[in-house]
Design a protein around this motif. Structure first.
Motif, short mmCIF file in Angstrom:
data_model
loop_
_atom_site.label_atom_id
_atom_site.label_comp_id
_atom_site.label_asym_id
_atom_site.label_seq_id
_atom_site.Cartn_x
_atom_site.Cartn_y
_atom_site.Cartn_z
N PRO A 165 64.35 21.95 72.42
CA PRO A 165 65.66 21.35 72.68
C PRO A 165 66.77 22.12 71.95
CG PRO A 165 64.05 19.66 72.12
CD PRO A 165 63.40 20.97 71.86
N ARG A 166 67.94 22.14 72.57
CA ARG A 166 69.07 22.89 72.02
C ARG A 166 69.62 22.19 70.78
NH1 ARG A 166 74.88 22.65 73.06
NH2 ARG A 166 75.80 24.65 72.43
N HIS A 167 70.04 23.00 69.83
CA HIS A 167 70.76 22.50 68.66
C HIS A 167 71.98 23.41 68.47
CE1 HIS A 167 71.63 20.99 64.64
NE2 HIS A 167 70.70 20.06 64.83
N ALA A 168 73.18 22.86 68.72
CA ALA A 168 74.40 23.66 68.78
C ALA A 168 74.66 24.39 67.48
CB ALA A 168 75.59 22.77 69.14
N ARG A 169 74.43 23.76 66.35
CA ARG A 169 74.73 24.40 65.07
C ARG A 169 73.83 25.62 64.84
NH1 ARG A 169 75.18 20.22 60.42
NH2 ARG A 169 72.95 20.00 60.87
N ALA A 170 72.59 25.52 65.31
CA ALA A 170 71.69 26.66 65.17
C ALA A 170 72.14 27.83 66.03
CB ALA A 170 70.26 26.25 65.53
N GLU A 171 72.68 27.55 67.22
CA GLU A 171 73.15 28.62 68.09
C GLU A 171 74.35 29.35 67.49
OE1 GLU A 171 71.88 27.38 72.63
OE2 GLU A 171 73.96 27.15 71.98
N GLY A 172 75.16 28.63 66.70
CA GLY A 172 76.36 29.25 66.15
C GLY A 172 76.09 30.21 65.03
N ARG A 173 74.89 30.19 64.48
CA ARG A 173 74.57 31.09 63.37
C ARG A 173 74.00 32.40 63.90
NH1 ARG A 173 71.60 27.35 58.75
NH2 ARG A 173 73.30 25.83 58.47
#
Length: 716
Positions: A165-173
């Motif tokens: 599942p997607r986690h937006a904060r992880a994508e931003g790093r």
């Protein structure tokens, strides 16, 4: 001359052709421009305006791509591999369904962009690009499709297992740059095995060897996996290691850190939490790390330039996914090894029948130690049989035979002692009272069950057995096997009042224990690692595992015994194991000789004679009698398919969790087994999938659903 040169006729050099071109350009400039393609007034992307989407609907009759229009404002973000949201269901208009706008929003993955659709009407537009991060590439899509076809499942279900599942904060790093490849390692403890150094050298040289590795007992298995991973990384390729649980994953993780340093690999386990797990997965997807160790879901990890796949302890039930379409790690990694032409390593202290088949077929080579190495590394194994128990006053009083009591007392002088106790709740099966050979059907070799007033019925084909006799010894009397242990920790506490007793099981699983004297009571698979190894181990109530109504009962009992005994010191250091089970039985003899490979080879030979998996392929089909009959009648099964059953399946008791294969509470379900010979497995899966899809397309009621499982782990 000057007048002839055109001072009154336009610019110098203008002729009839040039004037015609000027007039044409003026006409085009004044003409109205063509309107861009639109959908409901919104402009579409000029280049490749149609998107093919796989929607997150895990139903078989929708297992295909759906076409959607790409609005111009989403043109840049709507790239292949990204997550999208589209309208789907009642009212959704797309090339495959042809319904009007108004359906609900559903998640999906954009697979590709194309210039046009084969549907002549208007397309629904993509509603939203959830994230511009591409998470589905062509390689992962191909693997997911292959897994779905093999297990008669849907692509959407496999992608749910493959992509976290997607986690937006992880994508931003941002992910760090990929580290430089390490140097090739020495063979190290791989020298203990025949072909071991050659296997590591082949990995470092960029080769793709396939091996079934029977590891020696002791703690070095994690370091040996780490050396194989480092050798693969040294060749400029990636590596993937899948283990059955978080504890072995932590051990391989620690070994990789020690051998590679920080930042060279990712750990993918559920214990890490959704954000960290997704961040680690993205690092793998982006190519920032090229090595992965993880549990079951990591089998789909998108490792770049994959050079090695490893599965440890493939006989553990945790390697079989509990969600549709129920893929097994070993089979998925075999697919990846074949598709990516990479190396394959199947390792364990024991040996499954499937592993023996890989060697026998020539698909993989064995990596084993010689008998001298095995004897030096293994503990001494002693047995206590039923006859000994009957004559043993101590065993009748405390369920602890005198020999086990003596070994435990001596072992506690030098360190901790492990006591393995089978889990409660195993259903007894029938066996010959004289020789303990399991009672099987004469027609299909399925397990016999007692129903009613002494009636015997086959659990597979449902035939009655009125005149059973044992084919081994000729006996006519049957007995039920022993069921689980009771209050073991309390009894041991009374037997050894001055020694601390620790437990490891469902409520609390210990990872490690110290080297001080203690009794450690554990259920199979939850044994903690002792500092310096256990001084002794007691394997109690062997019949509780050998008596399970399962084709794999003997194999699984041996695997669990070896897994516990491998944590004991070698016999040179005084390590001793006592197993309470009939000494003449094949799994017990294999443990005494520490010969799991020989046991697996003999099991494979017998299964080949009887047509059992893995020599044959099987499908379990479960549902109400009417639904089951309808599906089997509609399925165009291979001509060599054999249907066993149907037979009733137990219903879930009120207040208890539903087990795989159980009927819902209060409902009557039946199960049929469909068996095909080698070479027909793909046709069997395709036939059942097609029949299931046809029933779902007709809108069958939920209570008429049929559960199909290819290669079920438990067939009774």
């Amino acid at each position: 001359m000057s007048s002839e040169n055109g001072s009154g006729g336009g610019a110098a050099g203008d002729g009839p052709e040039q004037l015609a071109l000027i007039r044409e350009s003026v006409r085009k400039a004044k003409a109205p421009k063509a309107k861009p393609r639109t959908w409901r007034g919104a402009a579409l992307a000029e280049h490749l305006p149609v998107a093919r989407v796989v929607v997150d609907k895990g139903v078989l009759h929708l297992d295909r791509y759906f076409d959607y229009a790409v609005p111009r404002e989403l043109d840049e973000q709507a790239q292949p591999g990204v997550r999208v949201r589209v309208r789907f269901g009642a009212g959704s208009r797309n090339v495959r369904e042809g319904r009007r706008e108004g359906g609900g929003l559903i998640d999906g993955f954009l697979v590709e962009r194309v210039a046009d659709s084969d549907y002549g009407g208007p397309l629904a537009a993509i509603a939203q690009v959830v994230s511009p991060e591409p998470v589905l590439d062509e390689e992962l899509l191909g693997l997911a499709r292959a897994v779905a076809d093999r297990y008669a499942g849907s692509l959407a279900d496999v992608l749910q297992l493959a992509i976290p599942p997607r986690h937006a904060r992880a994508e931003g790093r941002p992910s760090p740059p990929a580290p430089a490849p390490p140097s090739a390692p020495e063979a190290g403890s791989w020298r203990r095995y025949a072909r071991g150094p050659e296997f590591v050298a082949a990995l470092a040289a960029g080769g793709a060897p396939r091996a079934v590795w029977t590891a020696l007992p002791g703690p070095l298995w994690a370091e040996e996996i780490a050396r194989a991973v480092r050798a693969t990384l040294a060749s400029g390729r990636g590596a993937l290691v899948v283990v059955p649980a978080g504890r072995p994953a932590a051990r391989v993780d620690a070994a990789l850190r020690a051998l590679l340093g920080e930042g060279q690999h990712a750990l993918l386990t559920a214990d890490a939490g959704p954000e960290r797990r997704y961040r680690e997965w993205l690092a793998v997807r982006r190519g920032a790390v090229r090595a992965v160790v993880g549990t079951r879901a990591a089998m789909f990890a998108p490792v770049r330039n994959l050079g090695l796949v490893v599965v440890w302890d493939d006989g553990d039930a945790s390697h079989s996914d509990d969600n549709a379409p129920f893929p097994h790690v070993r089979e998925v990694l075999e697919l990846r090894a074949s598709r990516d032409r990479c190396a394959f390593l199947l390792g364990s202290w024991g040996c499954t029948v499937e592993a023996a088949q890989l060697v026998e077929s020539g698909w993989a080579v064995p990596v084993v130690a010689d008998r001298e190495q095995v004897r030096a590394a293994a503990p001494l194994v002693r047995t206590v049989g039923d006859g000994d128990l009957a004559r043993d006053e101590a065993a009748r009083a405390a369920r602890l035979p005198s020999l086990a009591w003596q070994i435990a007392r001596d072992g506690l002088k030098h360190g901790p002692v492990l006591v393995q106790v089978p889990r409660r709740g195993y259903v007894p099966r029938l066996a010959c009272e004289r020789c303990r050979e399991p009672a099987r059907c004469r027609h299909c070799a399925g397990p016999l069950e007692a129903r009613g007033a002494g009636a015997l019925v086959c659990g597979w084909c449902g035939r009655d057995e009125a005149a059973w006799h044992c084919p081994e010894c000729g006996g006519f009397r049957l007995r039920a096997q022993v069921v689980g242990a009771r209050r073991t920790a309390e009894e041991l506490g009374r037997a050894f009042p001055a020694v601390p007793v620790r437990t490891s099981g469902r409520e609390q699983v210990l990872d490690t224990v110290g080297g001080a004297p203690a009794l450690v009571v554990s259920t199979p698979g939850a044994e903690p690692v002792a500092e310096g190894g256990y001084a002794a181990a007691l394997l109690l109530d062997g019949w509780a595992m050998l008596g399970r109504p399962d084709l794999r009962a003997g194999e699984d009992a041996l695997r669990r015994w070896i897994g516990a005994a491998a944590l004991v010191r070698d016999q040179g250091a005084g390590g001793t194991v006592v197993v309470v089970a009939e000494p003449t039985l094949r799994p017990v003899q294999a443990l005494v000789r520490w010969d799991p490979v020989g046991h697996a080879v003999r099991e494979l030979s017998e299964r080949a004679e009887l047509g059992f998996p893995p020599v044959s392929r099987m499908a379990s089909v479960t549902g109400t009698p009417e639904a089951l009959t309808e599906l089997l009648a509609q399925a165009e099964l291979p001509s060599d398919a054999e249907i066993l059953g149907p037979v009733p399946v137990p219903a879930t008791d009120p207040g208890r969790p539903r087990r795989p294969g159980d009927a819902p509470p209060g409902e009557h379900w039946e199960r049929a087994l469909v068996r095909v010979p080698p070479g027909s497995g793909a046709a069997l899966a395709r036939a059942l999938k097609t029949a299931q899809a046809a029933r779902m397309a007709r809108g069958v009621a939920a209570q008429q659903a049929v559960r199909v499982r290819i290669d079920p782990a438990d067939i009774g």
